[in-house]
Design a protein around this motif. Structure first.
Motif, mmCIF file in Angstrom:
data_model
loop_
_atom_site.group_PDB
_atom_site.id
_atom_site.type_symbol
_atom_site.label_atom_id
_atom_site.label_comp_id
_atom_site.label_asym_id
_atom_site.label_seq_id
_atom_site.Cartn_x
_atom_site.Cartn_y
_atom_site.Cartn_z
ATOM 1 N N THR A 157 45.654 11.475 121.467
ATOM 2 C CA THR A 157 45.257 12.008 122.768
ATOM 3 C C THR A 157 46.250 13.078 123.222
ATOM 4 O O THR A 157 45.872 14.133 123.736
ATOM 5 C CB THR A 157 45.165 10.854 123.786
ATOM 6 O OG1 THR A 157 44.151 9.956 123.341
ATOM 7 C CG2 THR A 157 44.815 11.357 125.171
ATOM 8 N N ASP A 217 37.723 12.910 122.268
ATOM 9 C CA ASP A 217 38.681 11.880 121.878
ATOM 10 C C ASP A 217 37.945 10.596 121.479
ATOM 11 O O ASP A 217 36.938 10.242 122.096
ATOM 12 C CB ASP A 217 39.585 11.594 123.089
ATOM 13 C CG ASP A 217 40.984 11.146 122.685
ATOM 14 O OD1 ASP A 217 41.228 10.933 121.483
ATOM 15 O OD2 ASP A 217 41.836 11.023 123.588
ATOM 16 N N ASP A 218 38.471 9.919 120.481
ATOM 17 C CA ASP A 218 37.980 8.594 120.078
ATOM 18 C C ASP A 218 36.518 8.587 119.645
ATOM 19 O O ASP A 218 35.710 7.796 120.146
ATOM 20 C CB ASP A 218 38.181 7.576 121.223
ATOM 21 C CG ASP A 218 39.647 7.420 121.594
ATOM 22 O OD1 ASP A 218 40.480 7.375 120.674
ATOM 23 O OD2 ASP A 218 39.962 7.348 122.794
ATOM 24 N N ARG A 316 53.170 4.176 122.803
ATOM 25 C CA ARG A 316 52.899 3.819 124.193
ATOM 26 C C ARG A 316 53.738 2.616 124.587
ATOM 27 O O ARG A 316 54.321 2.569 125.665
ATOM 28 C CB ARG A 316 51.409 3.542 124.382
ATOM 29 C CG ARG A 316 50.998 3.457 125.824
ATOM 30 C CD ARG A 316 49.508 3.283 125.972
ATOM 31 N NE ARG A 316 48.761 4.467 125.595
ATOM 32 C CZ ARG A 316 47.833 4.497 124.654
ATOM 33 N NH1 ARG A 316 47.528 3.398 124.004
ATOM 34 N NH2 ARG A 316 47.199 5.610 124.371
HETATM 35 MG MG MG Z 1 44.007 8.095 122.632
#
Ligand code: MG
Ligand code: ADP
Length: 452
Positions: A157, A217-218, A316
């Motif tokens: 991302t 995205d994704d 993350r």
């Molecule tokens: Mg992502």
């Protein structure tokens, strides 16, 4: 607009929130939230839609207030407002009834923090990084599409947003649209279902086909519906034939995305497919130092080492661990040492840093909770209630035990790791939509915590 200091405090509050709220909920409701205004003792927090405001007001206001107070070091009041600009991660939903007659504004959905400047390059990600830079130099020409894939939290991302920013920086008129595939799909379904569907469908097409750069995205999300695959296919062709740049991300390479149309797969593979791998120790350390520096904190190298060893798989989580440590040191007045970091992380609740729980307990509790037998859970029954219970077990094993995906598959009766992965994903997605499921999982977790 808030000055730098409240903004940092808000970042810290988000760190606290991230640790207190289950991940899926955090992503659903707070990833798009931002500080709109901060004055003496009051934070005004903007969320993208009326719906989000209602949810945050109703369910999370207390926890947001606590987080903001904790981060500020004193009691603050929090007001939630709808702020259309608060859409750093998802494009504004088409569900928004306000007609959008004009062309999309030049760039939509880009998060200010996710730039190339903030992206730390290491061995594991330099290929994808370099490809992303090339795309910005010659949008529509270098690699079209660019397809980036990796496991969660490794920077997909971030790179998509960085590409968007860099293209706009070179050409302020470029129309860049970032959209999570799920939003694309929801917009599409909405445009098909509503009554004035002709107009809505037109608006949908205008929106996605009139951009210079489309960042989706994704896209693994596409395996869920054929309608959206069809629409992505046409959108892709429309943009591609005009030399517009397309960048896609996914958790798998195109060839591994379940049920993906062959014609989409071949299009996805026709440019460059690049992956991001798990970061090595050096990169983890460098990322920690970069984040600390951006927060104005001095991170001693032994603390960076400690955190980099402790969190290995996911940037993350690495960020979350660092934020938590910094806040903990600040609030407790303890020096920033590995010991303080250990304490900060050990204080975490089961949801964010669980002590590994024995697989056997997870199976027992889950089977009992859903009134299925252990044999059924690990056996071959495929009726909906049994399959559902099994997927919840997969999810819990993935998140709360130390088993790998292949081990999870084996534990659940010799299934393969893609089945386990599919189960975990499905539950992750459903959790965001279904409160009952969330309650099931919390109940089972509470029982597991009693055993542990
Ligand atoms: Mg992502
Ligand atoms: P993914 O989309 O692959 O799940 P994200 O792009 O959301 O991962 O990354 C997770 C977090 O880690 C984000 O906050 C992102 O900014 C950060 N991050 C990931 N890779 C890097 C990197 N190479 N340098 C700095 N931050 C990174």
């Amino acid at each position: 607009m808030a000055e730098a200091l409240p903004n940092r405090t808000w970042e810290a509050a988000l760190g606290v929130l991230q640790l207190e709220v289950p991940k899926a909920e955090y992503l659903a409701w707070f990833q798009g939230a931002r500080l709109v205004e901060a004055s003496d003792g009051e934070f005004v927090v903007g969320v993208p839609t009326v719906f989000a405001k209602e949810i945050v007001d109703r369910r999370y206001r207390d926890v947001v207030t606590r987080a903001a107070s904790k981060a500020s070091g004193r009691d603050v009041a929090v007001t939630i407002v709808v702020s259309p600009a608060a859409t750093p991660v998802t494009a504004p939903a088409l569900a928004d009834p306000a007609p959008r007659a004009s062309a999309p504004s030049p760039s939509v959905g880009l998060h200010p923090r996710l730039t190339f400047e903030r992206f730390v390059v290491g061995t594991s990600n330099r290929l994808a990084h370099a490809a992303a830079l090339r795309v910005c130099e010659a949008p529509g020409h270098a690699y079209n599409p660019l397809f980036i894939y990796s496991g969660v939290g490794l920077g997909k991302t971030h790179l998509l947003h960085a590409i968007g920013h860099a293209i706009v920086a070179r050409d302020p008129d470029a129309r860049v649209l970032y959209v999570p595939c799920e939003t694309f799909t929801n917009d599409l379904l909405h445009s098909i279902r509503t009554e004035d569907r002709g107009a809505r469908a037109r608006r949908f097409r205008e929106r996605y086909r009139s951009v210079d750069v489309l960042l989706i995205d994704d896209v693994e999300f596409l395996s869920r519906t054929e309608t959206s695959q069809e629409e992505v296919f046409h959108t892709f062709n429309a943009l591609y034939s005009q030399g517009r740049q397309i960048v896609l991300s996914s958790d798998q390479p195109p060839s591994e995305i379940p049920r993906l149309f062959a014609r989409l797969r071949s299009r996805f593979e026709s440019g460059l497919v690049a992956d991001l791998q798990a970061p090595d120790l050096d990169l983890r350390r460098a990322i920690l130092e970069t984040i600390a520096a951006s927060e104005g904190a001095q991170l001693p190298s032994d603390v960076a080492d400690f955190l980099a060893h402790r969190v290995r798989r996911n940037m993350r989580e690495l960020e979350g661990a660092l934020r938590r440590t910094l806040i903990y040191a600040e609030l407790s007045g303890l020096p920033l040492t590995p010991d303080t970091a250990a304490r900060a992380l050990d204080g975490l609740g089961a949801a964010s840093h669980p002590r590994p729980i024995a697989a056997r307990h997870v199976l027992d509790r889950t089977a009992a909770h859903f009134s299925v037998t252990l044999d059924d859970l690990t056996g071959s029954r495929r009726d909906a209630p049994t399959a559902y219970a099994r997927q919840v077990a997969m999810y819990l094993l993935r998140n709360d035990s130390s088993l790998s995906l292949p081990e999870i598959g084996r534990t659940l009766g010799g299934r393969d790791h893609t089945t386990a992965l599919h189960g975990c994903r499905k539950i992750e997605r459903l959790i965001q939509l279904d409160d009952r499921l969330k309650n099931h999982i919390e109940t089972i977790r509470a029982q597991l915590a009693d055993i542990a």
